[in-house]
Design an enzyme around this catalytic site. Structure first.
Site, PDB file in Angstrom:
ATOM      1  N   GLY A 156       0.795  -1.219   0.000  1.00 15.43           N
ATOM      2  CA  GLY A 156       0.000   0.000   0.000  1.00 15.43           C
ATOM      3  C   GLY A 156       0.825   1.265   0.000  1.00 15.43           C
ATOM      4  O   GLY A 156       0.306   2.333   0.345  1.00 15.43           O
ATOM      5  N   ASP A 157       2.102   1.182  -0.381  1.00 22.47           N
ATOM      6  CA  ASP A 157       2.952   2.371  -0.304  1.00 22.47           C
ATOM      7  C   ASP A 157       3.613   2.723  -1.632  1.00 22.47           C
ATOM      8  O   ASP A 157       4.633   3.394  -1.663  1.00 22.47           O
ATOM      9  CB  ASP A 157       4.039   2.170   0.765  1.00 22.47           C
ATOM     10  N   MET A 158       3.021   2.293  -2.741  1.00 27.22           N
ATOM     11  CA  MET A 158       3.604   2.615  -4.050  1.00 27.22           C
ATOM     12  C   MET A 158       3.065   3.962  -4.530  1.00 27.22           C
ATOM     13  O   MET A 158       2.282   4.073  -5.461  1.00 27.22           O
ATOM     14  CB  MET A 158       3.316   1.488  -5.040  1.00 27.22           C
TER      15      MET A 158
END
Length: 413
Positions: free
Chosen positions: A298-300
């Site tokens: 969830g951190d792209m």
């Protein structure tokens, strides 16, 4: 005035270059304004090496110089600086010349070893004063982002070991130190990067090493965290002192680091790749995006996708995979960092969403759906037999396994 203020205010102008090519000047003006101007000689070049696509107009020419900005650097330069805890450590380490929160000061202190091929050096040629704890060693290193990481080099000879880069741009590796709050973060990323490579994606060389192998790490960057250090080969550094220019998509879109989660959507990146790089790079982006969804990353955000400018620096290509890990073990309800066809929920990524993404990215629906389904099938086949998964702590691995089991049937029905 304090020594830090005097040292910082002494530098009023930075010469900006790409490797040895002068590009422009960044000036600090009265009233705390920062103005960036491209050099006439750079503007006069026929098809100059790309400094930033954000400075290119639709016809390929160079835009006018941006207006001066008060109390902030232009977005391109702001994105070269570290964030949060890493920034605090950098500011403390360079306290003799950097005032807390002052971007120009920090850029001047770190300008000799920035990401990519950019240099930002004092126009008058004066050295930047380091803190007392840094005297006697070169500590001009900068890595954008929030995780505690340093640019390092491997020593050769009988002693071996890993130390800070001893000269501007000489660091060939990024050392990403373990987290105090996220168990097995280094091992998590190591395994997911191995999975990306097993799927045929371009991934830099990496290894897990013990913190005991490092020498000369400043106190500001040491933590009480346990676990391995992830050592990743820098793809913006070539043989010898060669630098390869790179810019992330926050820079491409002219967004500040604070906008990395809301300054664009995934179809904006896809469309930019389709029109400005190649069809193949856009499909590869879809594959990597599918991998992120399947493994629960969830951190792209905008800063975790980049363009690389190899060779003469005129032709962009999609940079290798980096920061590919699973956030789901630590944030069970995490969603995508950016929206995909208006949706961030991982469980909502139905084929219809991917069709919408394809259309907005100016890609054929069938090509995108095929890329997504093939990626899901490959993850199902390779993850459980991947040797590197065994280094991930059991509780973290179990959560990744459960998420993959949930996502694969959704993306490869």
């Amino acid at each position: 005035m304090t020594q830090a203020v005097l040292a910082a205010e002494r530098i009023q102008s930075l010469d900006i270059s790409l490797n040895d090519l002068p590009v422009g000047t960044l000036v600090r003006t009265p009233g705390d304004y920062n103005a960036f101007n491209l050099l006439p000689a750079y503007r006069a070049m026929n098809n100059p090496p790309v400094f930033s696509l954000s400075l290119r107009s639709a016809d390929g020419g160079l835009r006018r110089d941006p207006k001066p900005i008060r109390r902030a650097l232009p977005p391109f330069f702001a994105n070269l600086l570290p964030e949060e805890k890493l920034r605090e450590a950098m500011e403390k380490h360079h306290a003799a010349s950097v005032r807390p929160g002052n971007d120009f000061d920090l850029l001047a202190a770190l300008g000799g070893d920035l990401p990519g091929a950019v240099r930002a050096l004092p126009s008058d040629g004066s050295p930047v004063v380091a803190g007392p704890e840094a005297q006697g060693r070169n500590t001009r290193f900068s890595l954008a982002g929030v995780q505690m990481k340093l640019s390092v080099m491997k020593n050769t000879g009988k002693q071996g070991g890993i130390t800070l880069a001893v000269g501007d741009g000489q660091g060939q590796y990024i050392a990403k130190f373990p987290s105090l709050t996220h168990i097995g973060l280094s091992e998590n990323e190591f395994a997911l990067m191995a999975l990306a490579e097993a799927l045929g994606m371009e991934v830099p060389a990496r290894e897990l090493v013990d913190k005991t192998e490092f020498t000369g790490i400043p106190d500001e960057f040491t933590t009480q965290s346990t676990g391995k250090v992830l050592l990743v080969r820098r793809f913006d550094r070539g043989d010898g002192d060669t630098r390869v220019h790179i810019e992330d998509f926050a820079q491409v879109f002219g967004r500040y680091p604070s906008e990395k989660y809301n300054g664009g959507a995934y179809h904006n990146i896809g469309a930019a790749l389709t029109s400005g790089v190649s069809f193949d790079s856009a499909i590869e982006f879809a594959r990597r995006l599918a991998l992120a969804a399947i493994t629960g990353n969830g951190d792209m955000h905008l800063k975790n996708w980049s363009l690389l400018y190899p060779g003469d620096g005129r032709t962009p290509m999609l940079a290798p995979v980096y920061d590919m890990l699973s956030t789901i073990p630590y944030l069970p309800k995490d969603g995508l960092a950016l929206s995909l066809a208006g949706e961030k929920s991982l469980q909502a990524l139905t084929p219809e969403r991917w069709r919408n993404f394809a259309n907005r990215s100016r890609l054929p629906e069938g090509a995108v759906l095929t890329a997504v389904a093939e990626t899901a099938a490959a993850v199902r086949d390779k993850w459980l037999v991947l040797p590197e998964r065994d280094v991930v702590p059991a509780q973290v691995r179990a959560r990744i396994d459960a998420h993959i089991d949930e996502m694969v049937p959704l993306l490869d029905p």
